[in-house]
Design an enzyme around this catalytic site. Structure first.
Site, PDB file in Angstrom:
ATOM      1  CB  SER A   3      -0.918  -0.002   1.227  1.00 52.92           C
ATOM      2  OG  SER A   3      -0.184  -0.233   2.396  1.00 52.92           O
ATOM      3  CB  THR A 409       0.323   2.882   5.104  1.00 50.59           C
ATOM      4  OG1 THR A 409      -0.369   2.050   4.177  1.00 50.59           O
ATOM      5  CG2 THR A 409       0.136   4.338   4.736  1.00 50.59           C
ATOM      6  CB  CYS A 410       2.170  -2.258   4.170  1.00 52.37           C
ATOM      7  SG  CYS A 410       0.430  -2.371   3.695  1.00 52.37           S
ATOM      8  CG  MET A 411       7.268  -1.841   3.540  1.00 58.59           C
ATOM      9  SD  MET A 411       8.676  -1.704   2.418  1.00 58.59           S
ATOM     10  CE  MET A 411       8.380  -0.137   1.637  1.00 58.59           C
ATOM     11  CG  MET A 412       3.967   1.364   9.315  1.00 57.58           C
ATOM     12  SD  MET A 412       3.750   0.991  11.061  1.00 57.58           S
ATOM     13  CE  MET A 412       5.022  -0.248  11.276  1.00 57.58           C
TER      14      MET A 412
END
Length: 443
Positions: A3, A409-412
């Protein structure tokens, strides 16, 4: 596809957008030893050549240490999840962003819905696989919708009360609200963080000091004026007038001794009337709401038993993020020392620090929470923490173009362009990236 939020190219004139999306984003990982608890208020670039080089530099802060209440809450929620959640079982939830609350209610109303399954969020029309980011964003937005759009709360934002609405009771809206809140909490999401503190304590079987309750928080202006009149009763003459004008109303609030009361009884009468209005009057709605939460693993019983630990989740105790607290969330992924890339990255991070100063000094509309939402999908560190440390990485600007900062946003991970030397330029880029972000993989 992970994402990625707002991955966009624009030219030097900032007016010709070209949508770009990448299938894979690579970033460096390096082992980082736990940092010492050192208080650092300002960014310092270390130009020394000594010591072992790390690709990721963690900047520690004393404010990064959790409080005892936060630790207790994390332990309670971890145990709850271990007892109830289904492990690797995943349930796909199709969500229409423009109808987020309606979509969520449809999800939990399906006969095949199981709240213990891990929800995998698919935002319609958005190109992203949910590896954490979409779920965090979904639950954050859902809690806002529950508070503002479901129609079961009343009062000032951040200090709301359950309304008394018989039609909403018949439609089980309070029960659904309890379901949605429990669903979010169970899967590491936020709560509404908006209940009035006195109401929350009463719901948990506590007896708050309602003699000190602020009557201005009451949502009904007519009730405000009446309880204010009680509070202002100071003399025998005031009491006689109060009994004449409001005696019957106070009696109907469950205080029949108003007609035999003395001035010394006024604080107790005030507290009883407040308790009637914010809690006893709405007992049916409170019951339906808590039953909705208990439908998911008896979660309200757990809240009631540990009400102090859960206060920050249900009430508005959150302070705005400070610069120190915001910086403590991230690590920085640098290139090796002595390289041109490292020099350009340090230029960018210096401008990043100056932008953070602008936010801290309130010289911009940009907030630390805006950046955190853009990077992680959450507006605060979750009660159970993030699954890994969010990071700041870098990318190379292509010749003749200006690509805005983007985030996974998944790995931030926030990706900043190397070689930015003017803080105003980086501020403009970050402001546009955060404010114009339309969703995952969309511009």
């Amino acid at each position: 596809m992970s994402s990625i939020k707002f991955f966009k190219y624009i030219d030097f004139n900032w007016n010709i957008p070209h949508n770009i999306f990448t299938l894979q984003v690579f970033y460096r990982r390096a082992h980082v030893e736990p940092p010492n608890s050192t208080s650092i208020n300002d960014f310092v670039i270390d130009d020394s050549e000594e010591g072992e080089e790390d690709n990721i530099i963690a900047v520690p802060f004393e404010s990064d240490m959790p409080t005892s209440e936060e630790v207790e809450l994390a332990i309670i929620l971890s145990a709850f999840r271990e007892d109830h959640l289904s492990g690797g079982v995943i349930s796909t939830c199709c969500i229409r962003r423009k109808k987020l609350l309606e979509s969520a209610i449809k999800v939990i109303s399906r006969v095949t819905f199981c709240w213990t399954d891990s929800p995998q969020i698919e935002f319609v029309g958005e190109d992203a696989d949910d590896m954490g980011g979409p779920q965090r964003e979904f639950f954050r937005l859902l809690m806002i919708e529950v508070q503002t759009s479901l129609g079961i709360f009343e009062g000032k934002a951040g200090q709301v009360f359950l309304s008394y609405d018989q039609a909403a009771l018949d439609q089980n809206k309070y029960f659904k609200a309890g379901n949605l809140i429990a669903w979010s909490i169970a899967h590491g999401g936020p709560c509404i963080k908006a209940l009035d503190t006195s109401l929350f304590q009463l719901m948990c079987g506590q007896e708050p000091q309602l003699e000190q309750f602020d009557w201005q928080l009451l949502p009904d202006p007519d009730v405000q004026s009446k309880v204010k009149r009680i509070l202002e009763c100071k003399t025998a003459g005031d009491l006689t007038a109060l009994q004449k004008d409001l005696g019957n109303w106070i009696n109907e609030c469950g205080v029949p001794f108003i007609f035999t009361a003395t001035i010394e009884d006024i604080p107790k009468i005030y507290a009883y009337v407040v308790k009637h209005y914010i809690f006893l009057r709405t007992a049916r709605t409170v019951h339906q709401f808590t039953e909705g939460m208990n439908a998911f693993g008896k979660l309200w019983d757990l809240v009631k038993e540990n009400w102090i630990a859960f206060l920050p989740l249900f009430t508005n105790m959150q302070e705005p993020l400070s610069k120190a607290a915001f910086k403590a969330i991230f690590t920085y992924s640098y290139s090796s020392r002595g390289t041109n890339r490292r020099e350009e990255e340090e230029d960018t991070i210096y401008c990043w620090e100056l932008v953070l100063n602008m936010i801290e000094d309130k010289l911009t509309e940009l907030r630390f929470e805006d950046l955190l939402i853009f990077i992680t999908g959450a507006d605060e560190v979750p009660a159970l923490g993030f699954p890994n440390k969010p990071c700041i990485d870098f990318f190379e600007q292509e010749s003749g173009q200006r690509r805005l900062p983007y985030a996974s946003t998944c790995m931030m991970c926030l990706f900043l362009p190397r070689g930015i030397t003017q803080e105003d330029e980086l501020h403009r880029m970050l402001f546009q990236a955060t404010k114009d972000s339309l969703g995952f993989g969309k511009v």
